[in-house]
Design a protein around this motif. Sequence first.
Motif, PDB file in Angstrom:
ATOM      1  N   ARG A   5     -12.102 -33.430 -12.437  1.00 19.78           N
ATOM      2  CA  ARG A   5     -12.321 -33.737 -13.861  1.00 19.78           C
ATOM      3  C   ARG A   5     -11.905 -32.515 -14.680  1.00 19.78           C
ATOM      4  NH1 ARG A   5     -16.010 -36.525 -10.972  1.00 19.78           N
ATOM      5  NH2 ARG A   5     -16.322 -38.709 -11.563  1.00 19.78           N
ATOM      6  N   ALA A  21     -14.678 -29.539 -14.126  1.00 18.98           N
ATOM      7  CA  ALA A  21     -16.087 -29.638 -14.490  1.00 18.98           C
ATOM      8  C   ALA A  21     -16.983 -29.780 -13.261  1.00 18.98           C
ATOM      9  CB  ALA A  21     -16.297 -30.829 -15.422  1.00 18.98           C
ATOM     10  N   LEU A  23     -20.335 -31.212 -12.146  1.00 23.99           N
ATOM     11  CA  LEU A  23     -21.252 -32.219 -12.668  1.00 23.99           C
ATOM     12  C   LEU A  23     -22.566 -32.233 -11.890  1.00 23.99           C
ATOM     13  CD1 LEU A  23     -18.923 -35.284 -13.291  1.00 23.99           C
ATOM     14  CD2 LEU A  23     -19.474 -33.400 -14.818  1.00 23.99           C
ATOM     15  N   THR A  27     -23.747 -38.032 -11.496  1.00 29.87           N
ATOM     16  CA  THR A  27     -23.173 -38.248 -12.825  1.00 29.87           C
ATOM     17  C   THR A  27     -21.647 -38.225 -12.749  1.00 29.87           C
ATOM     18  OG1 THR A  27     -23.144 -35.887 -13.398  1.00 29.87           O
ATOM     19  CG2 THR A  27     -25.151 -37.109 -13.896  1.00 29.87           C
ATOM     20  N   TYR A  28     -21.005 -38.780 -13.773  1.00 27.41           N
ATOM     21  CA  TYR A  28     -19.539 -38.747 -13.825  1.00 27.41           C
ATOM     22  C   TYR A  28     -19.018 -38.278 -15.176  1.00 27.41           C
ATOM     23  CZ  TYR A  28     -20.013 -43.290 -16.208  1.00 27.41           C
ATOM     24  OH  TYR A  28     -20.358 -44.291 -17.079  1.00 27.41           O
ATOM     25  N   ASP A  29     -19.923 -37.994 -16.115  1.00 26.18           N
ATOM     26  CA  ASP A  29     -19.536 -37.667 -17.477  1.00 26.18           C
ATOM     27  C   ASP A  29     -19.473 -36.153 -17.656  1.00 26.18           C
ATOM     28  OD1 ASP A  29     -19.344 -37.304 -20.250  1.00 26.18           O
ATOM     29  OD2 ASP A  29     -20.486 -39.115 -20.660  1.00 26.18           O
ATOM     30  N   ALA A  30     -18.289 -35.640 -18.005  1.00 23.25           N
ATOM     31  CA  ALA A  30     -18.102 -34.198 -18.164  1.00 23.25           C
ATOM     32  C   ALA A  30     -18.948 -33.612 -19.286  1.00 23.25           C
ATOM     33  CB  ALA A  30     -16.625 -33.879 -18.407  1.00 23.25           C
ATOM     34  N   ARG A  31     -19.452 -34.435 -20.197  1.00 23.31           N
ATOM     35  CA  ARG A  31     -20.325 -33.912 -21.257  1.00 23.31           C
ATOM     36  C   ARG A  31     -21.637 -33.386 -20.680  1.00 23.31           C
ATOM     37  NH1 ARG A  31     -22.437 -36.779 -25.452  1.00 23.31           N
ATOM     38  NH2 ARG A  31     -22.676 -38.574 -24.077  1.00 23.31           N
ATOM     39  N   LYS A  32     -21.953 -33.792 -19.464  1.00 22.32           N
ATOM     40  CA  LYS A  32     -23.190 -33.331 -18.830  1.00 22.32           C
ATOM     41  C   LYS A  32     -22.990 -32.032 -18.062  1.00 22.32           C
ATOM     42  CE  LYS A  32     -24.882 -38.087 -18.321  1.00 22.32           C
ATOM     43  NZ  LYS A  32     -25.849 -38.002 -19.426  1.00 22.32           N
ATOM     44  N   ALA A  33     -21.747 -31.567 -17.995  1.00 20.86           N
ATOM     45  CA  ALA A  33     -21.444 -30.340 -17.263  1.00 20.86           C
ATOM     46  C   ALA A  33     -21.709 -29.115 -18.128  1.00 20.86           C
ATOM     47  CB  ALA A  33     -19.986 -30.347 -16.807  1.00 20.86           C
ATOM     48  N   ALA A  36     -17.822 -24.946 -15.270  1.00 21.82           N
ATOM     49  CA  ALA A  36     -16.574 -25.458 -14.702  1.00 21.82           C
ATOM     50  C   ALA A  36     -15.929 -24.367 -13.861  1.00 21.82           C
ATOM     51  CB  ALA A  36     -15.614 -25.903 -15.796  1.00 21.82           C
ATOM     52  N   GLY A 273     -16.300 -41.282 -18.727  1.00 27.70           N
ATOM     53  CA  GLY A 273     -17.200 -40.519 -19.574  1.00 27.70           C
ATOM     54  C   GLY A 273     -17.315 -41.072 -20.973  1.00 27.70           C
TER      55      GLY A 273
END
Length: 289
Positions: A5, A21, A23, A27-33, A36, A273
């Motif tokens: 990601r 990213a 994670l 989860t799969y959403d980079a906003r939660k990372a 990196a 995401g």
Amino acid sequence: MSFTRLVRFISTDGNTYTGDAILPAGTYDARKASEAKLIVGDIFGTYTVTDEIKTIIKLLSPLSWTQIPTVRLLGLNYAKHAIEIKMPKPTFPVLFFKPVTAIAGPTDPIPVPKLAQVDNEMDYECELVIVIGKKCVNVSEAEALDYVMGYAVGNDVSQRNWQMKKGGGQWSLGKMFDGWAPMGPAIVSSKLIKDPQALKISTKINGVVAQSESTSDQIFGVAKTIAFLSQGCTLLPGDVIWTGTPSGVGMGRKPQYWLRDGDVVEIELENVGTIVNKVEYENDFKAKL
């Protein structure tokens, strides 16, 4: 080792980096990372995902303006969407373009200039975004996915009055404004998306669901789109192709719904995401709605 990601972000030192990213589990959403792994080198050529870890302070668009040769977009590419706005199902892909200055990050505000505020008909469009990873021309549908670096989710923000009524039949006037193509939150490797035609895609406006569909409703799927657009026209690394929006846009609702100053648009693509962008009118100008 290739990325999973890819994100572009500002770190604690104020500098901008590209990374893979990290994670939280499940989860799969980079906003939660929050971190990196640093990527060094040319992401479209030779690069390395290092073991050096950087803190993410702010996610940016996963590609900068200078990394994107062309922003291509398809219109009327979901069957139910064509029906809702009472336009014929296209025989061939309906193609238009946006300037690279329209590209923005996954949490950036959507700036609305005075020109777009008058006779406000500002709309949202959730879209699956293809990122081309290798130069290709005249490719077949069978080999098209081999040229995909990955996928992101985007919002093809549109001002329908300029798009449909004042643009002389050309859609780009209603879609050209700076920041009107927010995308991200990452470029998810194509290796992680086994079937781009089986993804849930949705939009929420101020927390209320406005669009909820599947990419299976696309008229021209990802492979077909790449194959068609590459006929006699070279696609370059970094080109982004927006694949159209499903039903549920403001223009197609009864009554119609137009985005207003302060609205928060949340767009999600399954296994890719979410981007969240707030509408912000510029210069304190308020259109009569």
